[in-house]
Design a protein around this motif. Structure first.
Motif, PDB file in Angstrom:
ATOM      1  N   ARG A 183     -54.452  36.201  62.908  1.00 46.11           N
ATOM      2  CA  ARG A 183     -55.683  36.065  63.191  1.00 46.11           C
ATOM      3  C   ARG A 183     -55.728  36.726  64.557  1.00 46.11           C
ATOM      4  NH1 ARG A 183     -56.625  31.231  63.004  1.00 46.11           N
ATOM      5  NH2 ARG A 183     -56.963  31.199  60.725  1.00 46.11           N
ATOM      6  N   ALA A 188     -60.103  37.668  61.915  1.00 42.06           N
ATOM      7  CA  ALA A 188     -60.557  36.828  61.068  1.00 42.06           C
ATOM      8  C   ALA A 188     -60.453  37.321  59.519  1.00 42.06           C
ATOM      9  CB  ALA A 188     -61.671  35.974  61.428  1.00 42.06           C
ATOM     10  N   ALA A 191     -57.007  37.665  58.283  1.00 44.04           N
ATOM     11  CA  ALA A 191     -56.277  36.366  58.209  1.00 44.04           C
ATOM     12  C   ALA A 191     -56.873  35.617  57.044  1.00 44.04           C
ATOM     13  CB  ALA A 191     -56.430  35.563  59.443  1.00 44.04           C
ATOM     14  N   ASN A 192     -57.990  35.809  56.562  1.00 35.59           N
ATOM     15  CA  ASN A 192     -58.800  35.322  55.406  1.00 35.59           C
ATOM     16  C   ASN A 192     -58.042  35.972  54.099  1.00 35.59           C
ATOM     17  OD1 ASN A 192     -60.266  33.554  56.904  1.00 35.59           O
ATOM     18  ND2 ASN A 192     -62.225  34.712  56.718  1.00 35.59           N
ATOM     19  N   HIS A 203     -58.142  28.597  58.151  1.00 29.47           N
ATOM     20  CA  HIS A 203     -58.320  27.960  59.492  1.00 29.47           C
ATOM     21  C   HIS A 203     -58.286  26.769  59.606  1.00 29.47           C
ATOM     22  CE1 HIS A 203     -60.337  28.387  63.763  1.00 29.47           C
ATOM     23  NE2 HIS A 203     -59.202  28.234  63.775  1.00 29.47           N
ATOM     24  N   ALA A 277     -65.801  31.165  62.913  1.00 34.62           N
ATOM     25  CA  ALA A 277     -64.912  32.175  61.935  1.00 34.62           C
ATOM     26  C   ALA A 277     -66.055  33.344  61.227  1.00 34.62           C
ATOM     27  CB  ALA A 277     -64.289  31.087  60.918  1.00 34.62           C
ATOM     28  N   THR A 313     -61.056  32.310  70.295  1.00 34.04           N
ATOM     29  CA  THR A 313     -60.402  33.714  70.481  1.00 34.04           C
ATOM     30  C   THR A 313     -59.520  34.073  71.762  1.00 34.04           C
ATOM     31  OG1 THR A 313     -61.811  35.384  70.484  1.00 34.04           O
ATOM     32  CG2 THR A 313     -61.781  34.329  68.452  1.00 34.04           C
TER      33      THR A 313
END
Length: 331
Positions: A183, A188, A191-192, A203, A277, A313
């Motif tokens: 991430r 994001a 990463a998802n 997360h 997110a 972040t």
């Protein structure tokens, strides 16, 4: 046996190198390989150049389960942009000097260091954690503090991001920290995508507790899953904890207890994290009107958006957009 690298060398990619040493834990090695080493056809590009290395041609893994061979020599650690240090269940046995020297060299040249579980002991032995924040598995907290009093150990969190040195607690927290690194590096949305491939929560904040109580439920409907899905579909609405409790047909106090027991966090912290997110995903997809992002994600105002995105972040929404937005992506 193992191949030297799961993907061909590409110095245009961020290189992640894992040091494997005698009695290393296979699970954390698997976590690193799954997150950083696999090709990502669903994304359309590779995220990292990944390789394993070891100080010996043949390495006996934890409890002699199997022997790892065919990986790069320890010199590969000197090419790492991110170096994942070895861990093992016997924290009383010192690491070999060659491994500690490799960690020190990586730190001196500015590489990012990552320790999973007892990997914090390796980092501390190398002397790179003095005065720094770190975490380790809760069962070794007292031992760690006694041996390394100059390290600021946070023993009741999943992972600690201290900038260029990151540490995770118990084994499963390696997945949380690995996804956090993705991430941080790629945003994001990516990463998802990786978390979906892993079938793992996208997360979990590092500040959540290590030890999460999971008592046998008295009733089959005590799972939080239905209310979590319901809330995720309505993040742009003015949801409050009372709304979540009403949906779950429990009191706010009972909901709070269930969140603590099942997720290790509070309903409000979970809701805020989900909204941030979503805001990040909207920004990555090209939405530059931050007031609109704030409304669609349920964060209310651009001022609130800026504060929470920066807190989560380390970047302002504008900086996040430049780094992870459609115009800022590479590859």
């Amino acid at each position: 046996m193992a191949q030297e690298s799961s993907q061909g060398p590409d110095r245009g990619l961020h290189r992640v190198v894992v040091i494997v040493d005698e009695n290393s834990n296979p699970f954390e090695l698997g976590c690193a390989t799954e997150i950083f080493g696999l090709r990502r056809p669903e994304i359309g590009r590779d995220l990292y150049d990944f390789r394993l290395c070891s100080p010996e041609p043949s390495t006996l893994m934890r409890d002699g389960f199997f022997t790892l061979a065919g990986v790069a020599g320890l010199a590969a650690a000197d090419t790492a942009d991110t170096l994942i240090v070895p861990n093992r269940p016997d924290v009383e046995v010192p690491r070999r000097t060659a491994v500690l020297d490799a960690v020190r060299r990586a730190h001196a040249r500015g590489a990012r260091l990552v320790g999973f579980c007892s990997g914090a002991f390796t980092l501390a032995e190398a002397g790179v954690l003095d005065g720094r924040r770190a975490t380790a598995h809760w069962q070794w907290a007292d031992t760690f503090r006694a041996r390394f009093p100059s390290v600021r150990l946070e023993s009741d969190v999943l992972f600690v991001d201290d900038g260029d040195i990151l540490t995770a607690a118990g084994s499963a927290a390696a997945l949380d920290l690995g996804l956090h690194v993705v991430r941080r590096d790629h945003g994001a949305e990516i990463a998802n995508s990786v978390s979906r491939r892993l079938v793992f929560a996208a997360h979990r904040d590092g500040g959540q507790r290590q030890f999460v109580e999971r008592p046998v439920p008295d009733l089959p409907d005590e799972s939080l899953a239905p209310v979590l899905v319901w809330a995720q579909e309505r993040l742009d609405s003015p949801l409050a904890v009372a709304d979540l409790a009403a949906r779950a047909s429990v009191s706010p106090a009972t909901l709070h207890r269930r969140f603590r027991a099942q997720l290790g966090t509070t309903p409000l912290a979970w809701l805020t994290g989900e909204r941030v997110a979503l805001a990040c995903r909207l920004i990555e997809r090209g939405e530059s009107r931050f007031e609109l992002v704030a409304r669609r994600s349920g964060l209310g105002t651009a001022t609130n958006l800026r504060a929470l995105v920066r807190r989560e972040t380390g970047l302002t929404p504008s900086a996040y957009q430049r780094r992870f937005g459609l115009d800022g992506r590479t590859g």
